[in-house]
Write an enzyme that holds these catalytic residues in place. Structure first.
Site, PDB file in Angstrom:
ATOM      1  N   HIS A  15      -8.002   1.208  -1.329  1.00 18.09           N
ATOM      2  CA  HIS A  15      -7.849   0.270  -2.450  1.00 18.09           C
ATOM      3  C   HIS A  15      -9.188  -0.279  -2.934  1.00 18.09           C
ATOM      4  O   HIS A  15      -9.293  -1.436  -3.332  1.00 18.09           O
ATOM      5  CB  HIS A  15      -6.876  -0.857  -2.076  1.00 18.09           C
ATOM      6  CG  HIS A  15      -5.557  -0.341  -1.611  1.00 18.09           C
ATOM      7  ND1 HIS A  15      -4.675   0.297  -2.461  1.00 18.09           N
ATOM      8  CD2 HIS A  15      -4.985  -0.301  -0.375  1.00 18.09           C
ATOM      9  CE1 HIS A  15      -3.611   0.680  -1.765  1.00 18.09           C
ATOM     10  NE2 HIS A  15      -3.776   0.336  -0.509  1.00 18.09           N
ATOM     11  N   SER A  17       0.835  -1.199   0.000  1.00 17.40           N
ATOM     12  CA  SER A  17       0.000   0.000   0.000  1.00 17.40           C
ATOM     13  C   SER A  17       0.875   1.256   0.000  1.00 17.40           C
ATOM     14  O   SER A  17       1.715   1.422  -0.871  1.00 17.40           O
ATOM     15  CB  SER A  17      -0.962  -0.031   1.195  1.00 17.40           C
ATOM     16  OG  SER A  17      -1.889   1.030   1.140  1.00 17.40           O
TER      17      SER A  17
END
Length: 303
Positions: A190, A86
Site C-alpha cells: 500500500h 487489504s
C-alpha cells in the site's frame, strides 16, 4: 445489523487451516482451489512453517481461501455489509458475490505474485505503531520518509518503507507512541513501492466479469460504500499501492448502524480494533470451527 469482515496479510499462523479441513467437503474444496491456481493451499495451510507462509505469493491466496471456507461453514448468511482489510477485500468481494470463489482466488494468486515481485526490488517492510495521536504520528512518519500505509483507527497506524527507514523509526518513535511492532509481511504494501504490481493486477482484472454487490460493500480506500462491481474491481487493483483506511470503514459501520461484527478465519486482528473503536458492537472472531456455533447464534440475532 451484521458486518462480515476479512483480515489482511500478517493474520496467518502455521497450521491455522488444519481444523477447518476436517469439515465435510472442505479438504476436497481446498484441493480443487489449489489445482485451479497452481498452489498447494492444503500444504501451506497445514504443514508449512512461518517463513514459508510469510511469502506474499503464498500468504495472500491462503488468507482468501481460509476466509471463504470459514464463511461458507457459517451456512446461509446474509450480512448487512461486508468489508476486508487489504487483501481481505478480495475475500469480501467473494462474500458480496462480485467475484466467484475461483475467480477471487485466481485474482489473489496473481496479486500475491505481482506484489512479491515488486517487494523484491527493494528490501522493505511494515511496522505497527501502537498509541499516540494519528496526526502527530503521520507527520513524524513522513519526516522519516515512511508511508502511513494502514490507518486502522483505535490508536493504530502501520508504517511502511525501507528497512533502513523502519530501523530509524525504532530509534525515533512519534510522541505518544507506546510501541513499534514489526509485522509478518514481506514488503511495504500500500505504498509507491508496490506500483509495479498495479499494472500486472489491472491486466489480470481485465479478464474478469464482476457482478454488482448483493450486499453493502464497504471499500477500505475511503470507507465509502460501492454499488457497482466494476468499481469494486477497480478499487481492488488500485489499493495495492494506496493506503488502507480501516478507520473510515469503521466510521461507516457506525453510520450504517452495525450492531455485530464477525471476522472470518484467521480472525482476531479486526475484532480487536472493533472492540476499541466500536463500543457496544458485539464481536466474534472465527479462529477455529469451535467458534462456529457462537457465530451462528450471534448472526441469528443480528443478521
Amino acid at each position: 445489523m451484521l458486518v462480515l469482515v476479512a483480515p489482511g496479510q500478517g493474520a496467518q499462523t502455521p497450521g491455522f487451516l488444519t481444523p477447518w479441513l476436517d469439515l465435510p467437503g472442505a479438504a476436497d474444496r481446498v484441493s480443487a482451489w489449489s489445482d485451479a491456481i497452481g498452489l498447494d493451499l492444503v500444504h501451506y495451510g497445514t504443514r508449512a512453517d512461518a517463513d514459508a507462509i510469510r511469502d506474499t505469493a503464498v500468504a495472500q491466496p491462503l488468507l482468501v481461501a481460509a476466509g471463504i471456507l470459514s464463511a461458507t461453514a457459517l451456512g446461509d448468511v446474509l450480512p448487512g455489509a461486508v468489508a476486508g482489510h487489504s487483501v481481505g477485500e478480495i475475500t469480501a468481494a467473494a462474500f458480496a458475490g462480485v467475484l466467484g470463489d475461483t475467480a477471487a482466488l485466481s485474482l489473489v494468486r496473481k496479486r500475491g505474485l505481482a506484489m512479491a515481485e515488486a517487494a523484491a526490488i527493494t528490501e522493505t517492510g511494515m511496522s505497527a505503531l501502537l498509541g499516540g495521536d494519528p496526526e502527530v504520528s503521520v507527520k513524524h512518519l513522513e519526516k522519516l520518509g515512511l508511508t502511513p500505509a494502514n490507518i486502522n483507527g483505535a490508536g493504530q497506524i502501520v508504517a511502511a518503507g525501507t528497512l533502513e527507514q523502519l530501523a530509524a523509526l525504532n530509534e525515533d518513535k512519534p510522541e505518544g507512541v507506546r510501541k513499534v511492532v514489526p509485522l509478518k509481511v514481506a514488503g511495504a504494501f500500500h505504498t509507491h513501492h508496490m506500483a509495479p504490481a498495479v499494472e500486472a493486477l489491472a491486466e489480470a482484472a481485465s479478464a474478469l466479469v464482476p457482478a454488482d454487490p448483493k450486499v453493502t460493500y464497504v471499500s477500505n480506500k475511503d470507507g465509502r460504500t460501492v454499488d457497482g462491481g466494476a468499481e469494486v474491481l477497480e478499487r481492488l487493483v488500485g489499493q495495492v499501492a494506496n493506503p488502507v483506511r480501516w478507520d473510515l470503514c469503521m466510521e461507516t459501520f457506525k453510520e450504517l448502524g452495525v450492531t455485530a461484527l464477525v471476522e472470518v478465519c484467521p480472525g482476531g486482528t479486526l475484532t480487536g480494533l472493533a472492540k476499541r473503536a466500536l463500543p457496544g458492537v458485539k464481536t466474534l472472531a472465527l479462529k477455529t470451527p469451535d467458534d462456529l456455533d457462537a457465530a451462528r447464534e450471534l448472526i441469528s440475532e443480528h443478521a
